[in-house]
Design a protein around this motif. Structure first.
Motif, PDB file in Angstrom:
ATOM      1  N   LEU A 126       0.831  -1.206   0.000  1.00  0.00           N
ATOM      2  CA  LEU A 126       0.000   0.000   0.000  1.00  0.00           C
ATOM      3  C   LEU A 126       0.869   1.261   0.000  1.00  0.00           C
ATOM      4  CD1 LEU A 126      -2.969   0.675  -0.003  1.00  0.00           C
ATOM      5  CD2 LEU A 126      -2.973   0.576   2.498  1.00  0.00           C
ATOM      6  N   SER A 144       3.829   1.610  -1.186  1.00  0.00           N
ATOM      7  CA  SER A 144       4.611   1.817  -2.413  1.00  0.00           C
ATOM      8  C   SER A 144       3.744   2.205  -3.600  1.00  0.00           C
ATOM      9  CB  SER A 144       5.410   0.553  -2.732  1.00  0.00           C
ATOM     10  OG  SER A 144       4.521  -0.521  -2.966  1.00  0.00           O
ATOM     11  N   LYS A 145       2.435   2.265  -3.410  1.00  0.00           N
ATOM     12  CA  LYS A 145       1.576   2.730  -4.511  1.00  0.00           C
ATOM     13  C   LYS A 145       1.860   4.191  -4.826  1.00  0.00           C
ATOM     14  CE  LYS A 145      -2.787   1.955  -4.960  1.00  0.00           C
ATOM     15  NZ  LYS A 145      -2.740   1.505  -6.365  1.00  0.00           N
ATOM     16  N   THR A 146       1.873   4.503  -6.115  1.00  0.00           N
ATOM     17  CA  THR A 146       2.180   5.881  -6.493  1.00  0.00           C
ATOM     18  C   THR A 146       0.923   6.744  -6.558  1.00  0.00           C
ATOM     19  OG1 THR A 146       2.138   5.108  -8.784  1.00  0.00           O
ATOM     20  CG2 THR A 146       4.288   5.374  -7.760  1.00  0.00           C
ATOM     21  N   ASP A 147      -0.225   6.142  -6.877  1.00  0.00           N
ATOM     22  CA  ASP A 147      -1.461   6.923  -6.924  1.00  0.00           C
ATOM     23  C   ASP A 147      -2.305   6.619  -5.686  1.00  0.00           C
ATOM     24  OD1 ASP A 147      -3.713   4.732  -7.876  1.00  0.00           O
ATOM     25  OD2 ASP A 147      -1.702   4.308  -8.655  1.00  0.00           O
ATOM     26  N   LEU A 166      -6.052  -0.499  -3.306  1.00  0.00           N
ATOM     27  CA  LEU A 166      -5.321  -1.697  -3.721  1.00  0.00           C
ATOM     28  C   LEU A 166      -6.325  -2.848  -3.770  1.00  0.00           C
ATOM     29  CD1 LEU A 166      -2.330  -2.533  -4.285  1.00  0.00           C
ATOM     30  CD2 LEU A 166      -2.165  -3.122  -1.866  1.00  0.00           C
ATOM     31  N   THR A 219      -4.877  -8.094  -6.282  1.00  0.00           N
ATOM     32  CA  THR A 219      -3.447  -7.836  -6.106  1.00  0.00           C
ATOM     33  C   THR A 219      -2.947  -8.406  -4.778  1.00  0.00           C
ATOM     34  OG1 THR A 219      -3.773  -5.780  -7.317  1.00  0.00           O
ATOM     35  CG2 THR A 219      -1.695  -6.030  -6.129  1.00  0.00           C
ATOM     36  N   GLN A 279      -7.360   0.758   1.366  1.00  0.00           N
ATOM     37  CA  GLN A 279      -6.676   2.035   1.216  1.00  0.00           C
ATOM     38  C   GLN A 279      -6.289   2.525   2.610  1.00  0.00           C
ATOM     39  OE1 GLN A 279      -9.603   4.550  -0.663  1.00  0.00           O
ATOM     40  NE2 GLN A 279     -10.971   4.520   1.103  1.00  0.00           N
TER      41      GLN A 279
END
Length: 302
Positions: A253, A255-258, A262, A266, A299
């Motif tokens: 979570l 390391s998500k860029t946007d 999640l 995934t 999230q």
DNA sequence: CTCCTGGTTC
DNA sequence: GAACCTGGAG
């Protein structure tokens, strides 16, 4: 009631060896030597719970730049806080620190209280952290009792290994009896004893050859009986445990860029054992570290 | 008592 | 590979 195992001359001898050693060998950590506020001290202590100091320093510096005081942290978002905690471990500490910041801001006008009872009532602050803040931030004369101090005092004064589990009444008594009466000296004593335990008088492989106390150490004199036999805590494995899975989930979570959620799809790729995955998602949601949505996507909490 | 993270050290 | 780390909370 047994008497103190050392007479006052022997305690003075320990001080006269420990204090100069501290002056020359104390690690130059950014929150030491009067360079931060009481709040900065508290942040360093919370980050250091079960975490080596050397790993804490860069996180502490970045954190204090983002949120220099309790009020600033109180107003941060949960997502920012969990992200800034990064890979320090035990991320519930980050949430408790923010809860603590909000309590300090609201109840104490953005200033840490000065009493043990008020400090220990704050989220994430237990006996060790309350004592450390009182000693290191406010100069109060109080015995700080952590795993390092327990080990050093037990070895040097009693000549035996500190046992695992919670600090015993005898260990607390010992720490209180050895604590210098002068408040400034008591602060240095706490810091120096802890530092010696962290760098020289370590659990498994103490470097007695370069220890300032070795010539007066009862553990050395006794031939180091049962060295490293008293495990500090019950065995803790990691691989395959919920702790590992929780860490993987948060890491994904983070390391998500946007900012999109999640997906569960995934998450199953990250940990195929879906029953354990579900259990960990539920516990993270319970802890307030994630928000688990009806479709099992996740999230960061708002 | 058990659970909770991840890096370092041995 | 396992123990250890400046613990706190349930």
């Amino acid at each position: 009631m047994t008497d103190l195992p050392l007479d006052s001359a022997q305690v003075d001898e320990l001080k006269s060896r420990l204090f100069p050693w501290w002056d020359h060998h104390a690690r130059d950590l950014p929150w030491r030597f009067g360079r931060t506020t009481p709040w900065g001290i508290l942040v360093s202590e919370v980050m250091s719970q079960q975490t080596q100091m050397s790993r804490v320093a860069p996180y502490w510096t970045a954190w204090m730049r983002l949120w220099p005081d309790a009020r600033a942290l109180a107003n941060a978002s949960t997502a920012e806080v969990i992200t800034a905690w990064g890979r320090l471990g035990y991320p519930r500490r980050a949430l408790r620190l923010q809860a603590c910041a909000r309590a300090v801001n609201e109840q104490y006008g953005n200033h840490l209280p000065h009493s043990y009872e008020e400090l220990i009532a704050l989220p994430g602050i237990g006996d060790y952290t309350a004592s450390a803040v009182l000693s290191f931030a406010f100069g109060t004369r109080i015995a700080v009792i952590d795993t390092n101090i327990r080990r050093v005092l037990s070895r040097a004064a009693l000549g035996i290994e500190s046992l695992g589990g919670a600090a015993s009444a005898a260990e607390r008594k010992l720490a209180n009896e050895l604590l210098p009466h002068d408040s400034k000296e008591s602060e240095v004593w706490n810091q120096a004893t802890m530092e010696l335990g962290a760098t020289i008088c370590t659990a498994k492989n103490p470097q007695c050859e370069i220890c300032p106390l070795s010539e007066v150490c009862n553990f050395v004199a006794a031939g180091k009986p049962g060295l490293a036999e008293g495990r500090t805590r019950p065995q803790q494995h990691f691989k395959g445990t919920n702790r590992q899975v929780r860490g993987l989930i948060l890491s994904a979570l983070r390391s998500k860029t946007d900012a999109s959620p999640l997906s569960y799809q995934t998450l199953v790729k990250i940990w195929p054992n879906s029953s354990q995955l579900d259990e960990c998602l539920a516990s993270l949601d319970d802890d307030g570290l994630i928000e688990l949505m009806p479709d099992k996507a996740i999230q960061f909490p708002k």
